[in-house]
Design a protein around this motif. Structure first.
Motif, PDB file in Angstrom:
ATOM      1  N   UNK A  85       0.628  -1.712  -0.377  1.00  0.00           N
ATOM      2  CA  UNK A  85       0.152  -0.447   0.117  1.00  0.00           C
ATOM      3  C   UNK A  85       0.891   0.948  -0.195  1.00  0.00           C
ATOM      4  N   UNK A  86       1.959   1.124   0.785  1.00  0.00           N
ATOM      5  CA  UNK A  86       3.265   2.186   0.501  1.00  0.00           C
ATOM      6  C   UNK A  86       3.255   3.092  -0.935  1.00  0.00           C
ATOM      7  N   UNK A  87       4.178   1.922  -1.167  1.00  0.00           N
ATOM      8  CA  UNK A  87       4.244   2.127  -2.718  1.00  0.00           C
ATOM      9  C   UNK A  87       3.601   2.435  -3.684  1.00  0.00           C
ATOM     10  N   UNK A  88       2.537   1.841  -3.225  1.00  0.00           N
ATOM     11  CA  UNK A  88       1.156   2.166  -4.367  1.00  0.00           C
ATOM     12  C   UNK A  88       1.248   4.397  -4.435  1.00  0.00           C
ATOM     13  N   UNK A  89       0.722   4.195  -2.879  1.00  0.00           N
ATOM     14  CA  UNK A  89       0.557   5.742  -2.636  1.00  0.00           C
ATOM     15  C   UNK A  89       1.593   6.647  -3.267  1.00  0.00           C
ATOM     16  N   UNK A  90       2.882   6.082  -3.201  1.00  0.00           N
ATOM     17  CA  UNK A  90       3.885   6.957  -3.123  1.00  0.00           C
ATOM     18  C   UNK A  90       3.666   6.514  -4.538  1.00  0.00           C
ATOM     19  N   UNK A  91       3.521   5.359  -5.166  1.00  0.00           N
ATOM     20  CA  UNK A  91       3.688   5.862  -6.646  1.00  0.00           C
ATOM     21  C   UNK A  91       2.666   7.067  -7.213  1.00  0.00           C
ATOM     22  N   UNK A  92       1.522   6.519  -6.858  1.00  0.00           N
ATOM     23  CA  UNK A  92       0.602   7.207  -7.655  1.00  0.00           C
ATOM     24  C   UNK A  92       0.753   8.654  -7.456  1.00  0.00           C
ATOM     25  N   UNK A  93       0.817   9.350  -6.315  1.00  0.00           N
ATOM     26  CA  UNK A  93       1.277  10.813  -5.516  1.00  0.00           C
ATOM     27  C   UNK A  93       2.593  11.217  -7.052  1.00  0.00           C
ATOM     28  N   UNK A  94       3.802  11.205  -6.999  1.00  0.00           N
ATOM     29  CA  UNK A  94       5.208  11.495  -7.457  1.00  0.00           C
ATOM     30  C   UNK A  94       4.172  10.497  -9.235  1.00  0.00           C
ATOM     31  N   UNK A 112      -3.969  13.773  -5.612  1.00  0.00           N
ATOM     32  CA  UNK A 112      -3.530  11.770  -5.739  1.00  0.00           C
ATOM     33  C   UNK A 112      -4.000  11.137  -4.658  1.00  0.00           C
ATOM     34  N   UNK A 113      -3.541  11.846  -3.594  1.00  0.00           N
ATOM     35  CA  UNK A 113      -3.843  11.134  -2.387  1.00  0.00           C
ATOM     36  C   UNK A 113      -4.962  11.235  -2.373  1.00  0.00           C
ATOM     37  N   UNK A 114      -6.392  12.141  -2.731  1.00  0.00           N
ATOM     38  CA  UNK A 114      -8.250  12.094  -2.780  1.00  0.00           C
ATOM     39  C   UNK A 114      -8.136  10.636  -3.414  1.00  0.00           C
ATOM     40  N   UNK A 115      -7.477  10.373  -4.123  1.00  0.00           N
ATOM     41  CA  UNK A 115      -7.748   9.416  -5.667  1.00  0.00           C
ATOM     42  C   UNK A 115      -7.449   8.516  -4.927  1.00  0.00           C
ATOM     43  N   UNK A 116      -6.112   8.000  -4.075  1.00  0.00           N
ATOM     44  CA  UNK A 116      -5.807   6.918  -3.375  1.00  0.00           C
ATOM     45  C   UNK A 116      -6.690   6.685  -2.810  1.00  0.00           C
ATOM     46  N   UNK A 117      -7.022   7.736  -1.563  1.00  0.00           N
ATOM     47  CA  UNK A 117      -8.420   7.008  -0.434  1.00  0.00           C
ATOM     48  C   UNK A 117      -9.574   6.684  -0.454  1.00  0.00           C
ATOM     49  N   UNK A 118     -10.065   7.194  -2.019  1.00  0.00           N
ATOM     50  CA  UNK A 118     -11.241   7.271  -2.596  1.00  0.00           C
ATOM     51  C   UNK A 118     -11.334   5.338  -3.042  1.00  0.00           C
ATOM     52  N   UNK A 119     -10.243   5.288  -3.868  1.00  0.00           N
ATOM     53  CA  UNK A 119      -9.914   3.786  -5.222  1.00  0.00           C
ATOM     54  C   UNK A 119      -9.820   2.763  -3.478  1.00  0.00           C
ATOM     55  N   UNK A 120      -8.572   3.283  -2.800  1.00  0.00           N
ATOM     56  CA  UNK A 120      -8.676   2.173  -1.921  1.00  0.00           C
ATOM     57  C   UNK A 120      -8.217   2.323  -0.510  1.00  0.00           C
ATOM     58  N   UNK A 121      -9.301   3.193  -0.291  1.00  0.00           N
ATOM     59  CA  UNK A 121     -10.536   3.323   1.271  1.00  0.00           C
ATOM     60  C   UNK A 121      -9.550   1.851   2.751  1.00  0.00           C
ATOM     61  N   UNK A 122      -9.329   0.963   2.060  1.00  0.00           N
ATOM     62  CA  UNK A 122      -9.531  -0.267   2.963  1.00  0.00           C
ATOM     63  C   UNK A 122      -7.573  -0.138   3.693  1.00  0.00           C
ATOM     64  N   UNK A 123      -6.958   0.563   1.698  1.00  0.00           N
ATOM     65  CA  UNK A 123      -5.695   0.278   2.023  1.00  0.00           C
ATOM     66  C   UNK A 123      -4.856   1.823   2.973  1.00  0.00           C
ATOM     67  N   UNK A 124      -5.835   2.796   2.793  1.00  0.00           N
ATOM     68  CA  UNK A 124      -5.299   4.189   3.918  1.00  0.00           C
ATOM     69  C   UNK A 124      -5.570   4.222   5.109  1.00  0.00           C
TER      70      UNK A 124
END
Length: 225
Positions: A85-94, A112-124
């Protein structure tokens, strides 16, 4: 009886069961992915301490040794889930920080951060919890620091072009990314206003705060040190 030959119904049923078992048997990679997805869902809902190997195995329809075989236990599974999940979020933002006006870059990072929260809520939900075990990629705080490093380069160039001290870019980068991350934690539960509106307000505060930045900020209260 088929064509005059008697058949054993129990044997036929047994063969059907074996065929179904063969059809549903997973490869090692498929089983590992299944366990990761089940673990991710349970860790998000119950946390690390509230999740047991027994429950993970039961959800997957396997025995406990299968979980140990793939991950060495609950700790190993949790570590892989968090790292992924950390790699996914970092990749999405960068990956979102493409060429453009500095204000647009701020918008891209916020989205990017809000997209991650919305799409990968469990991960966040898993990431923002305090991890009970060391992670190979660090903590959520270190992840935010990694993202801030990307923003730092952008701010450094902007500061230099405006005659500001570029050495202060890391401080401002941490402040900006931290603001977005904390707002994201709040928005995770309330989901109001809409994502685009949240991004607009975040960038409004960040951009106009930077736009009116004093080269030498001063304190107006009684405390000076």
């Amino acid at each position: 009886m088929i064509d005059g030959v008697a058949t054993d119904s129990s044997s036929t049923q047994g063969n059907d069961k074996q065929r179904r078992t063969r059809r549903t048997r997973m490869t090692g990679a498929e089983r590992r992915q299944q366990l990761l997805e089940i673990g991710r869902t349970l860790f998000a809902a119950k946390g690390f301490e509230g999740t047991s190997v027994e429950e993970i195995a039961a959800k997957a329809g396997v025995s406990k040794p299968v979980v140990y075989e793939h991950f060495g236990g609950k700790e190993g599974l949790y570590a892989v889930v968090v790292d992924r999940e950390m790699r996914r979020l970092l990749d999405m933002v960068t990956g979102s920080l493409t060429a453009g006006h500095p204000r647009e870059l701020c918008e891209q990072a916020a989205f990017a951060l809000l997209d991650y929260i919305e799409e990968y809520t469990d991960g966040f939900r898993i990431l923002v919890r305090d991890s009970p075990i060391p992670q190979s990629t660090g903590s959520f705080a270190s992840l935010i620091s990694d993202i801030a490093t990307q923003v730092e380069d952008i701010l450094g160039r902007e500061f230099k072009s405006r005659g500001f001290d570029s050495k202060l870019a890391p401080l401002y980068a941490q402040a900006l990314v931290g603001m977005v991350a904390l707002t994201g934690q709040w928005w995770l539960d309330v989901r109001r206003p809409k994502k685009a509106e949240v991004a607009a307000h975040l960038v409004n505060l960040a951009w106009h705060g930077l736009d009116g930045l004093e080269q030498k900020p001063r304190l107006i209260g009684h405390r000076k040190n």
